[in-house]
Write a protein that holds these residues in place. Structure first.
Motif, PDB file in Angstrom:
ATOM      1  N   GLU A 139       1.262  -3.992  -9.084  1.00 44.96           N
ATOM      2  CA  GLU A 139       0.721  -5.096  -7.903  1.00 44.96           C
ATOM      3  C   GLU A 139       2.421  -5.705  -8.189  1.00 44.96           C
ATOM      4  O   GLU A 139       2.596  -5.931  -9.226  1.00 44.96           O
ATOM      5  CB  GLU A 139      -0.109  -5.893  -8.159  1.00 44.96           C
ATOM      6  CG  GLU A 139      -0.086  -6.981  -7.377  1.00 44.96           C
ATOM      7  CD  GLU A 139      -1.570  -8.001  -7.353  1.00 44.96           C
ATOM      8  OE1 GLU A 139      -2.667  -7.339  -7.218  1.00 44.96           O
ATOM      9  OE2 GLU A 139      -1.294  -9.113  -7.619  1.00 44.96           O
ATOM     10  N   ARG A 165       4.416  -8.722  -6.590  1.00 40.67           N
ATOM     11  CA  ARG A 165       4.019  -9.976  -6.192  1.00 40.67           C
ATOM     12  C   ARG A 165       5.508 -10.641  -5.819  1.00 40.67           C
ATOM     13  O   ARG A 165       5.975 -11.067  -6.756  1.00 40.67           O
ATOM     14  CB  ARG A 165       3.219 -10.669  -7.071  1.00 40.67           C
ATOM     15  CG  ARG A 165       2.640 -12.045  -6.507  1.00 40.67           C
ATOM     16  CD  ARG A 165       1.788 -12.421  -7.632  1.00 40.67           C
ATOM     17  NE  ARG A 165       1.414 -13.649  -7.230  1.00 40.67           N
ATOM     18  CZ  ARG A 165       0.074 -14.169  -6.826  1.00 40.67           C
ATOM     19  NH1 ARG A 165      -0.898 -13.316  -6.546  1.00 40.67           N
ATOM     20  NH2 ARG A 165      -0.135 -15.169  -6.275  1.00 40.67           N
ATOM     21  N   VAL A 176       2.671 -15.450  -0.037  1.00 44.19           N
ATOM     22  CA  VAL A 176       2.827 -14.769  -0.839  1.00 44.19           C
ATOM     23  C   VAL A 176       2.652 -13.180  -0.635  1.00 44.19           C
ATOM     24  O   VAL A 176       1.812 -13.057   0.206  1.00 44.19           O
ATOM     25  CB  VAL A 176       2.335 -14.771  -2.625  1.00 44.19           C
ATOM     26  CG1 VAL A 176       2.523 -13.659  -3.490  1.00 44.19           C
ATOM     27  CG2 VAL A 176       2.274 -16.146  -3.169  1.00 44.19           C
ATOM     28  N   LYS A 177       3.893 -12.495  -0.650  1.00 43.23           N
ATOM     29  CA  LYS A 177       3.739 -11.089  -0.145  1.00 43.23           C
ATOM     30  C   LYS A 177       3.463 -10.125  -1.429  1.00 43.23           C
ATOM     31  O   LYS A 177       3.982 -10.273  -2.528  1.00 43.23           O
ATOM     32  CB  LYS A 177       5.146 -10.406   0.308  1.00 43.23           C
ATOM     33  CG  LYS A 177       5.223  -9.203   0.878  1.00 43.23           C
ATOM     34  CD  LYS A 177       4.868  -9.281   2.274  1.00 43.23           C
ATOM     35  CE  LYS A 177       4.802  -7.955   2.757  1.00 43.23           C
ATOM     36  NZ  LYS A 177       4.277  -7.748   4.075  1.00 43.23           N
ATOM     37  N   VAL A 178       2.503  -9.449  -1.107  1.00 40.37           N
ATOM     38  CA  VAL A 178       2.128  -8.337  -2.289  1.00 40.37           C
ATOM     39  C   VAL A 178       2.059  -6.987  -2.030  1.00 40.37           C
ATOM     40  O   VAL A 178       1.727  -6.704  -0.758  1.00 40.37           O
ATOM     41  CB  VAL A 178       0.567  -8.700  -2.905  1.00 40.37           C
ATOM     42  CG1 VAL A 178       0.087  -7.628  -3.931  1.00 40.37           C
ATOM     43  CG2 VAL A 178       0.503  -9.927  -3.510  1.00 40.37           C
ATOM     44  N   PHE A 179       2.531  -6.112  -2.738  1.00 39.57           N
ATOM     45  CA  PHE A 179       2.615  -4.661  -2.517  1.00 39.57           C
ATOM     46  C   PHE A 179       1.819  -4.023  -3.562  1.00 39.57           C
ATOM     47  O   PHE A 179       2.213  -4.128  -4.814  1.00 39.57           O
ATOM     48  CB  PHE A 179       4.182  -4.048  -2.226  1.00 39.57           C
ATOM     49  CG  PHE A 179       4.946  -4.493  -1.412  1.00 39.57           C
ATOM     50  CD1 PHE A 179       5.017  -3.832  -0.161  1.00 39.57           C
ATOM     51  CD2 PHE A 179       5.796  -5.369  -1.595  1.00 39.57           C
ATOM     52  CE1 PHE A 179       5.753  -4.048   0.849  1.00 39.57           C
ATOM     53  CE2 PHE A 179       6.649  -5.656  -0.404  1.00 39.57           C
ATOM     54  CZ  PHE A 179       6.525  -5.308   0.735  1.00 39.57           C
ATOM     55  N   GLU A 180       0.941  -3.250  -3.210  1.00 42.59           N
ATOM     56  CA  GLU A 180       0.259  -2.529  -4.256  1.00 42.59           C
ATOM     57  C   GLU A 180       0.889  -0.811  -4.085  1.00 42.59           C
ATOM     58  O   GLU A 180       0.749  -0.381  -3.144  1.00 42.59           O
ATOM     59  CB  GLU A 180      -1.518  -2.250  -4.006  1.00 42.59           C
ATOM     60  CG  GLU A 180      -2.288  -3.552  -4.516  1.00 42.59           C
ATOM     61  CD  GLU A 180      -3.734  -3.503  -4.159  1.00 42.59           C
ATOM     62  OE1 GLU A 180      -4.109  -4.603  -4.083  1.00 42.59           O
ATOM     63  OE2 GLU A 180      -4.147  -2.285  -3.831  1.00 42.59           O
ATOM     64  N   VAL A 181       1.318  -0.487  -5.332  1.00 39.80           N
ATOM     65  CA  VAL A 181       2.053   0.771  -5.262  1.00 39.80           C
ATOM     66  C   VAL A 181       1.414   1.900  -6.226  1.00 39.80           C
ATOM     67  O   VAL A 181       1.351   1.319  -7.309  1.00 39.80           O
ATOM     68  CB  VAL A 181       3.454   0.697  -5.452  1.00 39.80           C
ATOM     69  CG1 VAL A 181       4.202   2.044  -5.280  1.00 39.80           C
ATOM     70  CG2 VAL A 181       4.223  -0.251  -4.535  1.00 39.80           C
ATOM     71  N   GLU A 182       0.760   3.009  -5.605  1.00 43.53           N
ATOM     72  CA  GLU A 182       0.536   4.221  -6.693  1.00 43.53           C
ATOM     73  C   GLU A 182       1.654   4.909  -7.063  1.00 43.53           C
ATOM     74  O   GLU A 182       2.680   5.253  -6.304  1.00 43.53           O
ATOM     75  CB  GLU A 182      -0.395   5.103  -5.889  1.00 43.53           C
ATOM     76  CG  GLU A 182      -1.915   4.500  -5.744  1.00 43.53           C
ATOM     77  CD  GLU A 182      -2.740   5.416  -4.880  1.00 43.53           C
ATOM     78  OE1 GLU A 182      -3.815   4.979  -4.230  1.00 43.53           O
ATOM     79  OE2 GLU A 182      -2.552   6.731  -4.866  1.00 43.53           O
ATOM     80  N   MET A 193      12.466  -1.227  -7.674  1.00 40.77           N
ATOM     81  CA  MET A 193      12.274  -1.211  -6.547  1.00 40.77           C
ATOM     82  C   MET A 193      12.361  -2.520  -5.797  1.00 40.77           C
ATOM     83  O   MET A 193      12.866  -2.934  -4.720  1.00 40.77           O
ATOM     84  CB  MET A 193      10.640  -0.942  -6.026  1.00 40.77           C
ATOM     85  CG  MET A 193      10.141   0.276  -6.338  1.00 40.77           C
ATOM     86  SD  MET A 193       8.330   0.755  -6.211  1.00 40.77           S
ATOM     87  CE  MET A 193       8.361   2.586  -6.804  1.00 40.77           C
ATOM     88  N   LEU A 201      12.813  -4.250  -2.083  1.00 40.93           N
ATOM     89  CA  LEU A 201      11.791  -5.049  -1.766  1.00 40.93           C
ATOM     90  C   LEU A 201      11.865  -6.831  -1.851  1.00 40.93           C
ATOM     91  O   LEU A 201      11.502  -7.631  -0.922  1.00 40.93           O
ATOM     92  CB  LEU A 201      10.399  -5.093  -2.673  1.00 40.93           C
ATOM     93  CG  LEU A 201       9.900  -3.476  -2.267  1.00 40.93           C
ATOM     94  CD1 LEU A 201       8.866  -3.222  -3.355  1.00 40.93           C
ATOM     95  CD2 LEU A 201       9.659  -3.044  -1.060  1.00 40.93           C
TER      96      LEU A 201
END
Lengths: 79, 79
Positions: free
Chosen positions: B5, B7, B40-46, B61, B66
């Motif tokens: 995650e 954030r 808040v901006k959240v990216f979930e990355v696999e 990243m 980002l």
């Protein structure tokens, strides 16, 4: 004083163009092994009330304003 | 396979117009006791790698793509 975290994400099956474009760009920059990328919107809200009441208020905020129930789901947690 | 995650939030002192407009709108809708609202901006990355490596990749990243280091800070955690 409570601080709640309202987490709004797209429901399963809804296209996430920001996520998929981020994935493509990461790959084009040379990052390897990148699977799904998902974008989530989070609001941190300070509320002048108890924790349980704040979480309920946060859920009401999602219903009334913050989330689009057609494409988004939300979770509200106390921090 | 790790899921991280990422954030991304605005640094202290940086204006958050989306947050302050959300606060104003919540108040105009009748919500009481609303203090600061922060977006808040959240990216979930696999990522197809181990957890430690995935967290390091996530930080890279942010540096490369980002986050905007002038106004944003980021934290990367494994889920």
């Amino acid at each position: 004083m409570a601080i709640i975290e309202i987490r709004i994400e797209l429901k399963k099956g809804v296209a996430d163009p920001e996520g998929s474009n981020t994935k493509k760009t990461l790959e084009s920059l040379g990052f390897e092994g990148v699977g799904a990328v998902k974008c989530v919107k989070v609001f941190e809200v300070e509320l002048d009330m108890g924790v349980d009441e704040a979480v309920k208020a946060g859920e009401e905020m999602c219903r009334v304003l913050l989330a689009n129930p057609v494409i988004q789901s939300y979770t509200v947690t106390a921090r």
